[in-house]
Design a protein around this motif. Structure first.
Motif, short mmCIF file in Angstrom:
data_model
loop_
_atom_site.label_atom_id
_atom_site.label_comp_id
_atom_site.label_asym_id
_atom_site.label_seq_id
_atom_site.Cartn_x
_atom_site.Cartn_y
_atom_site.Cartn_z
N ALA A 88 0.76 -1.14 0.02
CA ALA A 88 -0.13 -0.09 -0.03
C ALA A 88 0.76 1.36 -0.11
O ALA A 88 1.90 1.27 0.54
CB ALA A 88 -1.02 0.05 1.21
N SER A 89 0.53 2.18 -0.69
CA SER A 89 1.46 3.52 -0.63
C SER A 89 0.44 4.74 -0.66
O SER A 89 -0.74 4.49 -1.22
CB SER A 89 2.39 3.30 -1.94
N ASN A 90 1.13 5.83 -0.56
CA ASN A 90 0.46 7.10 -1.11
C ASN A 90 1.55 7.91 -1.64
O ASN A 90 2.59 7.28 -2.21
CB ASN A 90 -0.07 7.85 0.12
N ALA A 91 1.39 9.22 -1.84
CA ALA A 91 2.54 9.90 -2.46
C ALA A 91 3.70 9.98 -2.16
O ALA A 91 4.96 10.14 -2.81
CB ALA A 91 1.96 11.30 -2.78
N GLU A 92 3.90 9.78 -0.53
CA GLU A 92 5.20 9.76 -0.13
C GLU A 92 5.68 8.62 0.58
O GLU A 92 6.88 8.30 0.76
CB GLU A 92 5.09 10.79 1.27
N TYR A 93 4.74 7.79 1.09
CA TYR A 93 5.21 6.52 1.88
C TYR A 93 4.74 5.21 1.26
O TYR A 93 3.76 5.03 0.46
CB TYR A 93 4.64 6.80 3.20
N GLN A 94 5.32 4.17 1.58
CA GLN A 94 4.97 2.93 1.16
C GLN A 94 5.00 1.84 2.08
O GLN A 94 6.23 1.61 2.66
CB GLN A 94 5.79 2.35 0.00
N TYR A 95 4.18 1.08 2.37
CA TYR A 95 4.06 -0.15 3.39
C TYR A 95 3.97 -1.45 2.40
O TYR A 95 3.31 -1.74 1.41
CB TYR A 95 2.90 -0.25 4.35
N SER A 96 5.06 -2.44 2.90
CA SER A 96 4.59 -3.63 2.15
C SER A 96 4.91 -4.96 3.18
O SER A 96 5.69 -4.66 4.07
CB SER A 96 5.51 -3.66 1.04
N ARG A 99 6.10 -11.87 2.00
CA ARG A 99 6.61 -13.06 2.32
C ARG A 99 6.98 -12.94 3.88
O ARG A 99 8.01 -13.47 4.33
CB ARG A 99 7.55 -13.73 1.47
N GLY A 100 6.24 -12.02 4.57
CA GLY A 100 6.63 -12.06 6.12
C GLY A 100 7.72 -10.74 6.38
O GLY A 100 7.99 -10.55 7.42
N ASN A 101 8.20 -10.11 5.10
CA ASN A 101 9.03 -9.11 5.43
C ASN A 101 8.14 -7.85 5.43
O ASN A 101 7.62 -7.34 4.40
CB ASN A 101 10.13 -9.06 4.32
N ILE A 102 8.28 -6.85 6.72
CA ILE A 102 7.55 -5.91 6.86
C ILE A 102 8.28 -4.75 6.45
O ILE A 102 9.39 -4.68 7.10
CB ILE A 102 6.81 -5.67 7.98
N THR A 103 8.18 -3.82 5.53
CA THR A 103 8.85 -2.60 5.33
C THR A 103 8.03 -1.40 5.14
O THR A 103 7.01 -1.54 4.70
CB THR A 103 9.84 -2.82 4.23
N PHE A 104 8.36 -0.37 5.67
CA PHE A 104 7.74 0.98 5.55
C PHE A 104 8.78 1.91 5.22
O PHE A 104 9.54 2.12 5.79
CB PHE A 104 6.93 1.29 6.94
N THR A 105 8.49 2.68 4.04
CA THR A 105 9.61 3.18 3.40
C THR A 105 8.98 4.86 2.99
O THR A 105 7.90 4.96 2.76
CB THR A 105 10.15 2.85 2.30
N LYS A 106 10.07 5.64 2.88
CA LYS A 106 9.60 7.01 2.51
C LYS A 106 10.07 6.90 1.08
O LYS A 106 11.36 6.96 0.67
CB LYS A 106 10.38 8.21 3.42
N LYS A 107 9.14 7.23 0.16
CA LYS A 107 9.69 6.84 -1.18
C LYS A 107 10.51 7.82 -2.14
O LYS A 107 11.40 7.33 -2.72
CB LYS A 107 8.21 6.71 -2.23
N TYR A 109 12.81 9.74 -0.67
CA TYR A 109 14.29 9.75 -0.20
C TYR A 109 15.01 8.26 -0.15
O TYR A 109 16.01 8.28 0.06
CB TYR A 109 14.38 10.24 1.17
N ASP A 110 14.19 6.94 -0.66
CA ASP A 110 14.49 5.71 -0.53
C ASP A 110 14.98 5.34 0.84
O ASP A 110 16.00 4.86 1.12
CB ASP A 110 15.73 5.54 -1.74
N MET A 111 14.18 5.80 1.79
CA MET A 111 14.60 5.91 3.28
C MET A 111 13.63 4.58 4.01
O MET A 111 12.63 4.87 3.76
CB MET A 111 14.37 7.24 4.12
N VAL A 112 14.30 3.92 4.75
CA VAL A 112 13.45 2.97 5.40
C VAL A 112 13.42 3.35 6.79
O VAL A 112 14.08 3.45 7.48
CB VAL A 112 14.24 1.32 5.13
N LEU A 113 12.16 3.55 7.13
CA LEU A 113 11.46 4.01 8.39
C LEU A 113 11.58 2.70 9.27
O LEU A 113 11.56 3.15 10.49
CB LEU A 113 10.36 4.86 8.14
N PHE A 114 11.03 1.78 8.79
CA PHE A 114 10.82 0.47 9.78
C PHE A 114 10.96 -0.77 8.85
O PHE A 114 10.35 -0.98 7.66
CB PHE A 114 9.28 0.42 10.22
#
Length: 131
Positions: A88-96, A99-107, A109-114
């Protein structure tokens, strides 16, 4: 004297009768807000990374939305059908959750927040090396 007293009494009654004919206050209407009954398919998960940081993810499969709570902030995201598994995503962030790998990024800046690995999913008991 009786006539004067009677006319004064009738005058007071008539005067008080007209004085009390103000419009009565409208009755207060009490409306009770009842929670709307929804048939949405909602899944709520809390994930913890290896540092101890927590992320709370609420996925509404009916509306294809995800709400992410991280560090006291709330992010509302829309499910993306083009990307693999649940993303799922919006203009700035993406959650995925792939296969059990949870990532939350700021699109931008290619920055992983979690980043975390979900317990029980995507983990095998043995690891094999490939050459």
């Amino acid at each position: 004297m009786k006539k004067v007293l009677l006319s004064v009494a009738l005058g007071l009654i008539a005067f008080s009768g007209t004085a009390c004919k103000n419009s009565p206050k409208e009755a207060e209407m009490l409306t009770v807000a009842t929670p709307a009954v929804t048939n949405d398919d909602i899944i709520k998960n809390v994930y913890t990374d290896n540092v101890g940081e927590k992320i709370e993810v609420t996925i509404n499969s009916t509306q294809n939305t995800a709400i992410v709570h991280l560090d006291g902030k709330t992010y509302e995201l829309k499910k993306s059908d083009e990307l693999p598994e649940y993303t799922a995503s919006n203009a700035e962030y993406q959650y995925s959750n792939i296969r059990g790998n949870i990532t939350f990024t700021k699109k931008n800046y290619d920055m992983v927040l979690f980043r975390a690995k979900e317990n029980g999913k995507g983990q095998s008991g043995t690891k094999m090396a490939s050459y």
